[in-house]
Design a protein around this motif. Structure first.
Motif, PDB file in Angstrom:
ATOM      1  N   LEU A  27       3.925  -4.128  10.560  1.00  0.00           N
ATOM      2  CA  LEU A  27       3.374  -3.240   9.532  1.00  0.00           C
ATOM      3  C   LEU A  27       4.415  -2.222   9.094  1.00  0.00           C
ATOM      4  CD1 LEU A  27       0.937  -2.441   7.828  1.00  0.00           C
ATOM      5  CD2 LEU A  27       0.283  -0.861   9.665  1.00  0.00           C
ATOM      6  N   VAL A  28       5.180  -1.702  10.037  1.00  0.00           N
ATOM      7  CA  VAL A  28       6.239  -0.749   9.695  1.00  0.00           C
ATOM      8  C   VAL A  28       7.211  -1.382   8.708  1.00  0.00           C
ATOM      9  CG1 VAL A  28       8.227   0.520  10.609  1.00  0.00           C
ATOM     10  CG2 VAL A  28       6.053   0.543  11.858  1.00  0.00           C
ATOM     11  N   ARG A  29       7.704  -2.586   9.024  1.00  0.00           N
ATOM     12  CA  ARG A  29       8.655  -3.259   8.146  1.00  0.00           C
ATOM     13  C   ARG A  29       8.023  -3.603   6.800  1.00  0.00           C
ATOM     14  NH1 ARG A  29       9.890  -5.877  13.056  1.00  0.00           N
ATOM     15  NH2 ARG A  29       8.613  -7.677  12.458  1.00  0.00           N
ATOM     16  N   SER A  30       6.782  -4.056   6.827  1.00  0.00           N
ATOM     17  CA  SER A  30       6.115  -4.458   5.584  1.00  0.00           C
ATOM     18  C   SER A  30       5.915  -3.272   4.653  1.00  0.00           C
ATOM     19  CB  SER A  30       4.769  -5.110   5.898  1.00  0.00           C
ATOM     20  OG  SER A  30       4.946  -6.318   6.603  1.00  0.00           O
ATOM     21  N   VAL A  31       5.486  -2.136   5.202  1.00  0.00           N
ATOM     22  CA  VAL A  31       5.267  -0.947   4.378  1.00  0.00           C
ATOM     23  C   VAL A  31       6.585  -0.433   3.815  1.00  0.00           C
ATOM     24  CG1 VAL A  31       4.561   1.480   4.439  1.00  0.00           C
ATOM     25  CG2 VAL A  31       3.109  -0.259   5.471  1.00  0.00           C
ATOM     26  N   LEU A  32       7.622  -0.418   4.624  1.00  0.00           N
ATOM     27  CA  LEU A  32       8.923   0.024   4.129  1.00  0.00           C
ATOM     28  C   LEU A  32       9.418  -0.891   3.013  1.00  0.00           C
ATOM     29  CD1 LEU A  32      10.770   1.022   7.429  1.00  0.00           C
ATOM     30  CD2 LEU A  32       9.995   2.555   5.621  1.00  0.00           C
ATOM     31  N   ALA A  33       9.336  -2.197   3.223  1.00  0.00           N
ATOM     32  CA  ALA A  33       9.825  -3.134   2.208  1.00  0.00           C
ATOM     33  C   ALA A  33       9.015  -3.025   0.922  1.00  0.00           C
ATOM     34  CB  ALA A  33       9.770  -4.560   2.746  1.00  0.00           C
ATOM     35  N   SER A  34       7.731  -2.778   1.048  1.00  0.00           N
ATOM     36  CA  SER A  34       6.856  -2.730  -0.118  1.00  0.00           C
ATOM     37  C   SER A  34       6.938  -1.400  -0.854  1.00  0.00           C
ATOM     38  CB  SER A  34       5.409  -2.984   0.319  1.00  0.00           C
ATOM     39  OG  SER A  34       4.522  -2.901  -0.779  1.00  0.00           O
ATOM     40  N   GLU A  35       7.017  -0.293  -0.109  1.00  0.00           N
ATOM     41  CA  GLU A  35       6.893   1.033  -0.699  1.00  0.00           C
ATOM     42  C   GLU A  35       8.228   1.748  -0.909  1.00  0.00           C
ATOM     43  OE1 GLU A  35       3.539   2.873  -1.241  1.00  0.00           O
ATOM     44  OE2 GLU A  35       3.370   0.712  -1.600  1.00  0.00           O
ATOM     45  N   ASP A  36       9.204   1.497  -0.022  1.00  0.00           N
ATOM     46  CA  ASP A  36      10.418   2.324  -0.072  1.00  0.00           C
ATOM     47  C   ASP A  36      11.515   1.669   0.765  1.00  0.00           C
ATOM     48  OD1 ASP A  36      12.307   4.328  -0.194  1.00  0.00           O
ATOM     49  OD2 ASP A  36      11.062   5.874   0.731  1.00  0.00           O
ATOM     50  N   ALA A  37      12.149   0.640   0.216  1.00  0.00           N
ATOM     51  CA  ALA A  37      13.145  -0.128   0.970  1.00  0.00           C
ATOM     52  C   ALA A  37      14.386   0.695   1.303  1.00  0.00           C
ATOM     53  CB  ALA A  37      13.537  -1.381   0.195  1.00  0.00           C
ATOM     54  N   ASN A  96      -2.695 -12.380  -2.425  1.00  0.00           N
ATOM     55  CA  ASN A  96      -2.006 -13.338  -1.555  1.00  0.00           C
ATOM     56  C   ASN A  96      -0.579 -13.587  -2.039  1.00  0.00           C
ATOM     57  OD1 ASN A  96      -3.515 -14.290   0.732  1.00  0.00           O
ATOM     58  ND2 ASN A  96      -5.010 -15.159  -0.692  1.00  0.00           N
ATOM     59  N   ARG A  97      -0.398 -13.664  -3.364  1.00  0.00           N
ATOM     60  CA  ARG A  97       0.934 -13.873  -3.906  1.00  0.00           C
ATOM     61  C   ARG A  97       1.845 -12.688  -3.592  1.00  0.00           C
ATOM     62  NH1 ARG A  97      -0.450 -14.392  -8.667  1.00  0.00           N
ATOM     63  NH2 ARG A  97       0.123 -12.353  -9.490  1.00  0.00           N
ATOM     64  N   LEU A  98       1.321 -11.471  -3.763  1.00  0.00           N
ATOM     65  CA  LEU A  98       2.111 -10.281  -3.451  1.00  0.00           C
ATOM     66  C   LEU A  98       2.511 -10.260  -1.977  1.00  0.00           C
ATOM     67  CD1 LEU A  98       0.145  -7.531  -5.435  1.00  0.00           C
ATOM     68  CD2 LEU A  98       2.439  -8.391  -5.952  1.00  0.00           C
ATOM     69  N   ALA A  99       1.575 -10.598  -1.099  1.00  0.00           N
ATOM     70  CA  ALA A  99       1.872 -10.604   0.333  1.00  0.00           C
ATOM     71  C   ALA A  99       2.914 -11.670   0.674  1.00  0.00           C
ATOM     72  CB  ALA A  99       0.586 -10.839   1.125  1.00  0.00           C
ATOM     73  N   SER A 100       2.813 -12.836   0.047  1.00  0.00           N
ATOM     74  CA  SER A 100       3.786 -13.909   0.302  1.00  0.00           C
ATOM     75  C   SER A 100       5.174 -13.520  -0.181  1.00  0.00           C
ATOM     76  CB  SER A 100       3.333 -15.200  -0.387  1.00  0.00           C
ATOM     77  OG  SER A 100       2.129 -15.679   0.173  1.00  0.00           O
ATOM     78  N   ASN A 101       5.245 -12.901  -1.353  1.00  0.00           N
ATOM     79  CA  ASN A 101       6.542 -12.454  -1.867  1.00  0.00           C
ATOM     80  C   ASN A 101       7.153 -11.399  -0.944  1.00  0.00           C
ATOM     81  OD1 ASN A 101       6.268 -14.135  -4.069  1.00  0.00           O
ATOM     82  ND2 ASN A 101       5.552 -12.528  -5.448  1.00  0.00           N
ATOM     83  N   LEU A 102       6.304 -10.514  -0.430  1.00  0.00           N
ATOM     84  CA  LEU A 102       6.792  -9.489   0.495  1.00  0.00           C
ATOM     85  C   LEU A 102       7.323 -10.124   1.771  1.00  0.00           C
ATOM     86  CD1 LEU A 102       7.125  -6.547   1.374  1.00  0.00           C
ATOM     87  CD2 LEU A 102       4.724  -6.572   2.106  1.00  0.00           C
ATOM     88  N   GLN A 103       6.586 -11.072   2.329  1.00  0.00           N
ATOM     89  CA  GLN A 103       7.045 -11.736   3.543  1.00  0.00           C
ATOM     90  C   GLN A 103       8.356 -12.485   3.324  1.00  0.00           C
ATOM     91  OE1 GLN A 103       2.979 -13.561   4.649  1.00  0.00           O
ATOM     92  NE2 GLN A 103       3.968 -13.231   6.634  1.00  0.00           N
ATOM     93  N   ALA A 104       8.533 -13.039   2.147  1.00  0.00           N
ATOM     94  CA  ALA A 104       9.765 -13.769   1.851  1.00  0.00           C
ATOM     95  C   ALA A 104      10.966 -12.829   1.786  1.00  0.00           C
ATOM     96  CB  ALA A 104       9.612 -14.531   0.535  1.00  0.00           C
ATOM     97  N   LEU A 135      11.338  -9.976   3.550  1.00  0.00           N
ATOM     98  CA  LEU A 135      11.595  -9.260   4.799  1.00  0.00           C
ATOM     99  C   LEU A 135      12.816  -9.767   5.574  1.00  0.00           C
ATOM    100  CD1 LEU A 135       7.988  -8.582   6.104  1.00  0.00           C
ATOM    101  CD2 LEU A 135       9.709  -6.887   5.496  1.00  0.00           C
ATOM    102  N   PRO A 136      13.017 -11.088   5.728  1.00  0.00           N
ATOM    103  CA  PRO A 136      14.199 -11.528   6.484  1.00  0.00           C
ATOM    104  C   PRO A 136      15.509 -11.061   5.858  1.00  0.00           C
ATOM    105  CG  PRO A 136      12.629 -13.313   6.251  1.00  0.00           C
ATOM    106  CD  PRO A 136      12.161 -12.223   5.343  1.00  0.00           C
ATOM    107  N   ARG A 137      15.555 -10.952   4.531  1.00  0.00           N
ATOM    108  CA  ARG A 137      16.792 -10.527   3.864  1.00  0.00           C
ATOM    109  C   ARG A 137      17.037  -9.036   4.060  1.00  0.00           C
ATOM    110  NH1 ARG A 137      14.418 -13.473  -0.377  1.00  0.00           N
ATOM    111  NH2 ARG A 137      14.104 -11.565  -1.593  1.00  0.00           N
ATOM    112  N   GLU A 138      15.973  -8.242   4.033  1.00  0.00           N
ATOM    113  CA  GLU A 138      16.139  -6.795   4.097  1.00  0.00           C
ATOM    114  C   GLU A 138      16.215  -6.289   5.533  1.00  0.00           C
ATOM    115  OE1 GLU A 138      12.955  -5.417   1.669  1.00  0.00           O
ATOM    116  OE2 GLU A 138      13.917  -6.031  -0.195  1.00  0.00           O
TER     117      GLU A 138
END
Length: 222
Positions: A60-70, A201-209, A211-214
């Motif tokens: 959740l920490v990584r997901s929120v950072l990637a989504s809200e403020d990378a 679901n699309r937004l969540a999938s794009n976010l998960q994709a 994460l490995p890069r960031e």
């Protein structure tokens, strides 16, 4: 009249100093948001269980950072790079996009009000700079994850959001559940991570994709 203006000046001074003092206090104690306070005052339900940073799922920490403020770990509370990009886009006539950081959102949630306003933005930026000066990045994120609105019925913070959506605590979220909660944040009234539609679901999938890069850069300061 002189007494009236002295009273007005004292009230204004107290309002101006309150965020400075409270920010120092919030380094040590759980903080409420202004929206939580408003709901309490008006008799509405507030669900929030403050959980420490280490009890929140790293996903959740990584997901929120990637989504809200990378760039959370790189900026000083205000992301000057993104702010310049927004200004450049405006000059070129491109659609406006936000440059709000998690620190700015924290300042708004702790001390200001919702809604678009140049006055609010004018207050939000110096408050964010001050918060970043006196509060560690880890504590900023811990507070943000515990006061963000995560549901339409007064659910605040990761613990309440996770239990409402998935029936688990904030520390037990899977990577997919974390991504769904993260992309719910911009509009918890219309987005339901428990019953995501095609768009969510699309937004969540794009976010998960992404994460490995960031990866490690997202959490380098934590």
């Amino acid at each position: 009249m002189g007494r009236f203006w002295r009273w007005v000046w004292k009230v204004a001074l107290a309002l101006g100093l309150a965020p400075l003092v409270l920010t120092l206090l919030y380094n040590m104690v759980p903080a409420p948001s202004t929206l939580m306070l408003a709901r309490w005052v008006t008799g509405q339900t507030v669900t929030r269980d403050f959980v420490p940073f280490d009890a929140i799922s790293p996903a959740l920490v990584r997901s929120v950072l990637a989504s809200e403020d990378a760039r959370f770990c790189q900026h000083i509370g205000v992301d000057m790079v993104e702010l310049q990009n927004v200004m450049d886009s405006a000059e070129e006539g491109e659609p406006s996009r936000g440059a709000s950081t998690i620190t700015m959102q924290l300042a708004k949630n702790l001390f200001l009000w919702n809604g678009r306003s140049y006055i609010r933005k004018g207050l939000e930026m110096p408050l964010a700079l001050y918060i970043n000066l006196v509060m560690s990045k880890r504590r900023q994120l811990e507070l943000y994850l515990n006061i963000a609105e995560w549901g339409p019925d007064g659910e605040f913070g990761a613990e309440a959001g996770a239990r409402r959506a998935f029936g688990v605590g904030a520390g037990d979220l899977s990577a997919r559940q974390a991504a769904l909660l993260a992309v719910t944040l911009p509009n918890p009234y219309r987005r339901n991570p428990a019953k995501p539609g095609r768009g969510l679901n699309r937004l969540a999938s794009n976010l998960q994709a992404r994460l490995p890069r960031e990866g490690p850069e997202l959490t380098a300061c934590l």
